[in-house]
Scaffold this active site. Sequence first.
Site, mmCIF file in Angstrom:
data_model
loop_
_atom_site.group_PDB
_atom_site.id
_atom_site.type_symbol
_atom_site.label_atom_id
_atom_site.label_comp_id
_atom_site.label_asym_id
_atom_site.label_seq_id
_atom_site.Cartn_x
_atom_site.Cartn_y
_atom_site.Cartn_z
ATOM 1 N N HIS A 12 0.851 -1.195 0.000
ATOM 2 C CA HIS A 12 0.000 0.000 0.000
ATOM 3 C C HIS A 12 0.887 1.245 0.000
ATOM 4 C CE1 HIS A 12 -2.848 3.067 1.246
ATOM 5 N NE2 HIS A 12 -3.797 2.248 0.822
ATOM 6 N N GLU A 22 0.753 3.874 1.601
ATOM 7 C CA GLU A 22 1.073 4.399 2.930
ATOM 8 C C GLU A 22 2.214 3.602 3.572
ATOM 9 O OE1 GLU A 22 -2.925 4.367 4.487
ATOM 10 O OE2 GLU A 22 -3.482 5.982 3.116
ATOM 11 N N GLY A 56 -9.898 13.859 3.696
ATOM 12 C CA GLY A 56 -10.781 14.365 2.646
ATOM 13 C C GLY A 56 -10.051 15.117 1.551
HETATM 14 P P1 13P Z 1 -9.765 6.299 0.629
HETATM 15 O O1 13P Z 1 -10.905 5.499 0.047
HETATM 16 O O2 13P Z 1 -10.014 6.786 2.017
HETATM 17 O O3 13P Z 1 -9.319 7.373 -0.327
HETATM 18 O O4 13P Z 1 -8.531 5.280 0.761
HETATM 19 C C1 13P Z 1 -8.163 4.536 -0.345
HETATM 20 C C2 13P Z 1 -7.165 3.539 0.085
HETATM 21 O O5 13P Z 1 -6.014 3.885 0.376
HETATM 22 C C3 13P Z 1 -7.608 2.140 0.218
HETATM 23 O O6 13P Z 1 -6.526 1.268 0.336
#
Ligand code: 13P
Length: 257
Positions: free
Chosen positions: A93, A95, A174
């Site tokens: 991911h 992140e 957001g």
């Molecule tokens: P959001 O739907 O909050 O933009 O996150 C997407 C995501 O990173 C799912 O893995």
Amino acid sequence: MARLIVANWKMNLDPAAAIKLVTKLEPKIDPSERVEVVILPPSIDLYPLDETIDKTKLKLGAQNIHYLDEGPFTGEVSAAMLKGVIDYALIGHSERRAMGEDDKLIAKKVAAAYRNGITSIVCIGENLDQREHKLSSKVVVDQLTADLALVTAEEVKDIVIAYEPLWAISHGDGKGRHATPDDIRAVLRAIRSTVEDLYGEAGGVGMRLLYGGSVNADDCMAYLGMDEIDGLLVGGDSLNYEDFASIIDASDRENTD
Ligand code: 13P
């Protein structure tokens, strides 16, 4: 083919809150719908959820795994330990890439998942700067090629790829930009054709491709109507059981396969 709808809860919901959410979500899911629903909770929630969920409606996955099965790796959890509880593991991911995970490590995690009978959901995506320099497809194809380096033609049929452009992910604040189907179509096609180039047509057809990035109950239909994708990876909106149930319901209604 059943659509695959995946909830990435990220670092939200402790075990009590997790159980509360699935208890409200499950009555809204009809097991006869042609949708496979997977929850990726924080790892501490996996065992209590495994004992609670209705497995005709929900499956579980991890948000991360280690690439080895055991050893001196403080704070890590291996696929071997989660085997039997999870069917899926999210790997790479953005992140986690931002915390230092690179494609070499991701490739080893994909191999670890396969070795333990777990389906990888491999995340790829470009950042805003790369997109503005028209590098989206190149960046994503390079990531994909490196991430699948240890995957054989037989194994690729069991891999899920999630295209998540970094500029569209909301990170809970957001701030994600909304990606339209036209913004993402060319990259999605490049992903499928790369898998075909690497593994032949059967590999490309068998591999499931998801879109993720600020998907919500209001805009999910636009993505679900796209031939290029087989499902969605939902972050923030999956923390609201009513919204997530609407996305699941829409996925069945939009499934014309
Ligand atoms: P959001 O739907 O909050 O933009 O996150 C997407 C995501 O990173 C799912 O893995």
